[in-house]
Design an enzyme around this catalytic site. Structure first.
Site, mmCIF file in Angstrom:
data_model
loop_
_atom_site.group_PDB
_atom_site.id
_atom_site.type_symbol
_atom_site.label_atom_id
_atom_site.label_comp_id
_atom_site.label_asym_id
_atom_site.label_seq_id
_atom_site.Cartn_x
_atom_site.Cartn_y
_atom_site.Cartn_z
ATOM 1 N N LEU A 30 46.303 40.005 61.870
ATOM 2 C CA LEU A 30 47.693 39.790 62.491
ATOM 3 C C LEU A 30 47.324 38.753 63.747
ATOM 4 O O LEU A 30 46.971 39.193 64.935
ATOM 5 C CB LEU A 30 48.329 41.066 62.998
ATOM 6 N N PHE A 69 55.192 31.268 67.599
ATOM 7 C CA PHE A 69 54.607 30.821 69.108
ATOM 8 C C PHE A 69 52.928 30.886 69.406
ATOM 9 O O PHE A 69 52.529 30.002 70.087
ATOM 10 C CB PHE A 69 55.743 31.202 69.974
ATOM 11 N N HIS A 75 63.796 38.986 66.028
ATOM 12 C CA HIS A 75 63.882 38.714 64.580
ATOM 13 C C HIS A 75 65.071 37.751 64.063
ATOM 14 O O HIS A 75 65.537 37.944 63.170
ATOM 15 C CB HIS A 75 63.967 39.956 63.673
ATOM 16 N N GLU A 104 48.709 34.725 64.498
ATOM 17 C CA GLU A 104 49.564 33.633 63.811
ATOM 18 C C GLU A 104 48.644 32.389 64.270
ATOM 19 O O GLU A 104 48.282 31.480 63.396
ATOM 20 C CB GLU A 104 50.885 33.602 64.432
ATOM 21 N N ALA A 109 59.772 33.703 62.192
ATOM 22 C CA ALA A 109 59.780 32.432 62.815
ATOM 23 C C ALA A 109 59.761 32.690 64.361
ATOM 24 O O ALA A 109 59.033 31.896 65.154
ATOM 25 C CB ALA A 109 61.206 31.402 62.585
ATOM 26 N N ASP A 110 60.267 33.883 64.726
ATOM 27 C CA ASP A 110 60.119 34.144 66.279
ATOM 28 C C ASP A 110 58.716 34.768 66.392
ATOM 29 O O ASP A 110 58.263 34.536 67.670
ATOM 30 C CB ASP A 110 60.933 35.735 66.258
ATOM 31 N N TYR A 111 57.944 34.474 65.457
ATOM 32 C CA TYR A 111 56.314 34.846 65.894
ATOM 33 C C TYR A 111 55.320 33.875 65.596
ATOM 34 O O TYR A 111 54.235 33.542 65.358
ATOM 35 C CB TYR A 111 55.872 36.133 65.128
HETATM 36 C C1 LIG Z 1 53.469 38.282 66.953
HETATM 37 C C2 LIG Z 1 54.015 39.216 65.954
HETATM 38 N N1 LIG Z 1 53.512 39.012 64.984
HETATM 39 C C3 LIG Z 1 54.035 39.647 63.916
HETATM 40 C C4 LIG Z 1 54.934 40.709 64.230
HETATM 41 C C5 LIG Z 1 55.217 41.692 62.895
HETATM 42 N N2 LIG Z 1 54.749 42.976 63.258
HETATM 43 C C6 LIG Z 1 55.276 43.820 63.809
HETATM 44 S S1 LIG Z 1 54.584 45.246 63.814
HETATM 45 C C7 LIG Z 1 53.057 44.505 62.966
HETATM 46 C C8 LIG Z 1 52.121 45.552 62.840
HETATM 47 C C9 LIG Z 1 51.420 45.891 63.833
HETATM 48 O O1 LIG Z 1 50.293 46.667 63.570
HETATM 49 P P1 LIG Z 1 49.423 47.673 64.410
HETATM 50 O O2 LIG Z 1 49.212 46.489 65.732
HETATM 51 O O3 LIG Z 1 48.381 48.156 63.923
HETATM 52 O O4 LIG Z 1 50.352 48.553 65.283
HETATM 53 P P2 LIG Z 1 51.148 49.691 64.778
HETATM 54 O O5 LIG Z 1 52.297 49.535 64.277
HETATM 55 O O6 LIG Z 1 50.091 50.390 63.821
HETATM 56 O O7 LIG Z 1 51.084 50.875 65.827
HETATM 57 C C10 LIG Z 1 53.570 43.377 62.476
HETATM 58 C C11 LIG Z 1 52.752 42.337 61.795
HETATM 59 C C12 LIG Z 1 55.031 40.925 65.451
HETATM 60 N N3 LIG Z 1 56.031 41.856 65.831
HETATM 61 N N4 LIG Z 1 54.713 40.016 66.526
#
Ligand SMILES: Cc1ncc(C[n+]2csc(CCOP(=O)(O)OP(=O)(O)O)c2C)c(N)n1
Ligand SMILES: [Mg+2]
Lengths: 337, 408
Positions: A58, A88, A129, A60, A84-86
């Site tokens: 995770l 940056f 989003h 970007e 797209a919001d992510y």
């Molecule tokens: C910068 C960013 N990239 C992608 C996302 C989409 N997203 C939201 S939560 C998530 C997974 C997060 O997992 P984790 O850090 O393990 O936290 P948990 O939900 O398990 O508490 C993703 C990929 C986001 N919100 N922000």
């Protein structure tokens, strides 16, 4: 021909290109085993193998920077940014690295990276989003920026984007994934099988980047738009009774200025519609280019209908999202002046 | 270049749908087996804490070892109450989301102890930078349930004016800083906030949480480095609940522990059983005391399991075995605290049933009360002119003009 929604059109393009070019690999958050949070890469990992379609950490900035490295070493990566919001956290790698690599190395190095990312509002996603960040990227020399508005174009443009040797940011208006959306959120949601552009050839085809599409021919006024706004504009034109020509830009960089000029030379009037905020939005660029290329054909000031200069709200989404009414009003005003 | 005949290695989750989860290879030291160090300890002397697991509650539900915080039964009961409330609140909100009354929801199931125990171990002037997965902090600090629900159903009394998706709380009075969707951004901000406390000579601490997936973001590393360099009075937690969305934590850490990353930044780094209320409380309290005394930051890996879907937008049966949580060797945090209280002779099943009934009624009553201020679908919401407020402190001319264009 097959019936496809935009998700299936993306999937079909990726499938074909994975088959055709063994240097294409696809990766991003949740795209591998799961097939993507919007299911755009569904089934591709099991078909082509874990090394060709895979999950990423995770991060970007990590996704784009490693895609650049792969591109430098002969691969043709297609990276997905989940929203797209992510994008940056990857901004530095995109704008300072990906965009400038060819130039700064005197043409020695380049990275044919495609970045796919769902953008735009209309899904009650609030400001993280729903954003339409295309203008940050059109402002960066070295990047191409593409935004399709229907399944047919999505597939052909995505294939071109991946085959292009320059980096391309490919925005997928997520409100359109499952069906056309004309801005009327009270109406029952439509599916793509009711729309002619939901007919998609199953085989390989490409649509050149930098070519606009005339969505509707008309004589009185030109509407310039892209993505979800193509459908909003179409309905607005229908309701307004104005014989407007609607141009779906499809690609912002390179821009089909010839198609725009030709249309405005005919109509003499122009309304620009986009979801992104107004200030420094792509509409400003369009407006400037129009007055540079066909000022003397203009019979009225150019008007913009855009998102407000605020973050994209959640509960007040429909006060923000450019509506048919606002487009109609702008067209009428343009016709009157 | 010659060809190796191999290709790129890509990891996979240990268990996928259809597999039988088997966690027998997890290294789970006995409760009470690690020693609690002095707060002035040199981080290099306690590196083993980054590879072990601080546990206080043993298999017989007794509190054992030097990390036992020796909490009064009344405090334990308060913790149980908050955790029970969180679970009931989450269930109710999920039900309402399924009925279309919330646009979105995220539960804390299986991780309730994180927000509750850690929150209770802090002072109320300590500043919270949570992710979306620690809403329970607000119960600890006494937030009005009706206000929380008004945010979740995005009505006219939502204090963030309907601008954010549900569970993105902000609560200034409770020192809970506005939650952001872009994951991880809060981590280095918490460090800066702590640097400001140090700068002003104040002894409150800042604390932040992010997930195992998010620990891959650059912001994670900024936070650890700045915290270490400036000895910031901050507590940085990675909540390792094994999953990002469909992505297993091995995409974030490989096989290493998250806690071991803190060692490289010369910080005390502790791995703790995230389903053990007492262990969490104790480790957090230790870290807070250190920070207050000017000893600097502590890094904590909270080892737990995300029992529910990531959010209402995903279906976990597509990417992990359906009953994986049932095999999780560290159990259910709420059950474990409850059984500990029963073991102490301070609680009974009847007490728990009574408590659940009381809290269920409280949540239902609060929900009804919240709906008086509007609903997601019918409104009233924050008024239209709020669309243009708070972009800047005072709306500049172009925004005032746009507001007029909208006719309000
Ligand atoms: C910068 C960013 N990239 C992608 C996302 C989409 N997203 C939201 S939560 C998530 C997974 C997060 O997992 P984790 O850090 O393990 O936290 P948990 O939900 O398990 O508490 C993703 C990929 C986001 N919100 N922000
Ligand atoms: Mg996680």
């Amino acid at each position: 021909m097959a019936q496809m929604n935009m998700i299936q059109a993306v999937n079909s393009a990726l499938d074909i290109i994975l088959e055709k070019d063994s240097n294409v690999c696809i990766f991003g958050e949740d795209v591998g085993y799961f097939g993507g949070v919007f299911r755009c890469t569904d089934g591709l990992q099991s078909k082509y193998g874990k090394h060709r379609v895979f999950d990423s950490p995770l991060a970007e900035g990590g996704i784009v920077s490693t895609a650049i490295g792969m591109g430098i070493n002969g691969l043709r990566p297609v990276a997905e940014i989940q929203f797209a919001d992510y994008i940056f956290p990857a901004f530095d790698q995109i704008t300072n690295e990906l965009a400038k690599l060819r130039y700064r190395s005197g043409g020695e190095y380049s990275a044919p990276v495609t970045i796919r990312t769902p953008s735009g509002g209309g899904i009650r996603g609030g400001h993280y989003h729903s954003q339409s960040p295309e203008a940050y990227f059109t402002h960066t020399p070295g990047l191409k920026v593409v935004i399709p508005s229907n399944p047919h174009d999505t597939k052909g443009l995505l294939i071109s984007a991946i085959e292009d040797d320059d980096p391309v940011i490919f925005f997928e208006p997520k409100r359109l994934y499952n069906g056309p959306f004309d801005g009327d959120h009270k109406k029952a949601a439509l599916k793509w099988d009711t729309h002619p552009k939901g007919e998609v050839p199953e085989e390989y085809y490409s649509i050149p980047l930098g070519k606009a599409s005339i969505e509707r021919e008309g004589s009185q006024l030109t509407v310039l738009c892209y993505g979800t706004m193509v459908h909003v504009a179409r309905e607005a034109v229908k309701l307004s009774g104005i014989d407007a020509e609607i141009i779906d830009l499809r690609s912002l960089v390179p821009l089909d200025i010839d198609a725009i000029t030709k249309s405005i030379e005919k109509t003499g009037r122009c309304v620009i519609v986009h979801e992104a905020p107004k200030t420094s939005g792509f509409g400003g660029e369009l407006s400037a280019q129009i007055q540079e290329s066909c000022f003397y054909h203009l019979e009225a000031p150019i008007t913009r209908v855009t998102g407000w200069d605020t973050p994209f709200p959640h509960s007040l989404e429909w006060y923000y999202f450019p509506s048919q009414e606002r487009v109609i009003e702008a067209m009428k005003k343009t016709m009157e002046s | 270049m010659s060809k190796k005949g191999k290709t790129l290695f890509v990891p996979d989750a240990p268990f996928r749908p259809g597999d039988k989860p088997d966690f027998s290879n997890l290294n789970l030291p006995e409760a009470g087996s690690s020693d609690k160090p002095e707060i002035s300890v040199d981080p290099s002397e306690i590196r083993d804490l980054a590879f072990g697991l601080v546990r206080v509650l043993d298999d017989d539900h007794k509190a054992v070892g030097s990390w036992d915080p020796n909490l009064k039964p009344s405090v334990l009961k308060e913790g149980l109450r908050h955790m029970t409330l969180l679970r009931i609140f989450d269930d109710r909100m999920l039900t309402m989301q399924r009925q279309g009354k919330l646009s979105f929801y995220m539960k804390s199931l299986g991780e309730e102890a994180v927000a509750i125990a850690q929150g209770m171990a802090l002072r109320s002037d300590d500043i919270l930078f949570p992710s979306y997965r620690q809403p329970g902090l607000q119960f600890v600090r006494g937030r009005n349930l009706v206000d929380m629900i008004c945010h979740c159903i995005t009505n006219s009394k939502d204090n963030v004016k309907g601008r954010q998706m549900p569970v993105h709380y902000s609560w200034k009075e409770g020192n809970l800083v506005s939650i952001s969707s872009p994951v991880g951004t809060q981590f280095p901000q918490a460090v800066g906030c702590a640097m400001a406390s140090a700068y002003k000579g104040e002894d409150n601490v800042s604390i932040s949480w992010l997930g195992d997936g998010t620990a891959a973001e650059g912001d994670f590393h900024y936070a650890l480095n700045f915290a270490s360099v400036y000895k910031a009075p901050v507590i940085l937690n990675v909540v390792n609940n094994q999953w990002a969305i469909s992505t297993h934590r091995n995409f974030s850490s490989g096989e290493a522990t998250f806690a071991s990353r803190g060692i490289a930044y010369d910080m005390p780094s502790i791995r703790v059983d995230g389903n053990d209320f007492l262990a969490l409380y104790s480790v957090t309290n230790w870290a807070a005391e250190r920070a207050r005394k000017g000893e600097g930051a502590t890094f904590i890996e909270v080892f737990t399991y995300r029992a529910e879907a990531h959010s209402t937008s995903d279906d976990p049966t597509r990417y992990r075995p359906k009953d994986e949580w049932k095999s999780w060797p560290l159990g259910d945090p709420l059950e474990r605290l409850k059984l500990h209280l029963i073991e102490l002779g301070e609680w009974s099943k009847t007490d728990q049933n009574k408590l659940e009934k009381e809290l269920d009624e409280l949540v239902i009553k609060s929900y009804k009360e919240a709906e008086k201020y509007g609903t997601l679908n019918e409104g009233p919401w924050a008024s239209e002119e709020t669309l243009f407020e708070d972009v800047y402190k005072k709306p500049p001319r172009h925004l005032r003009k746009q507001r007029q264009e909208l006719g309000i």
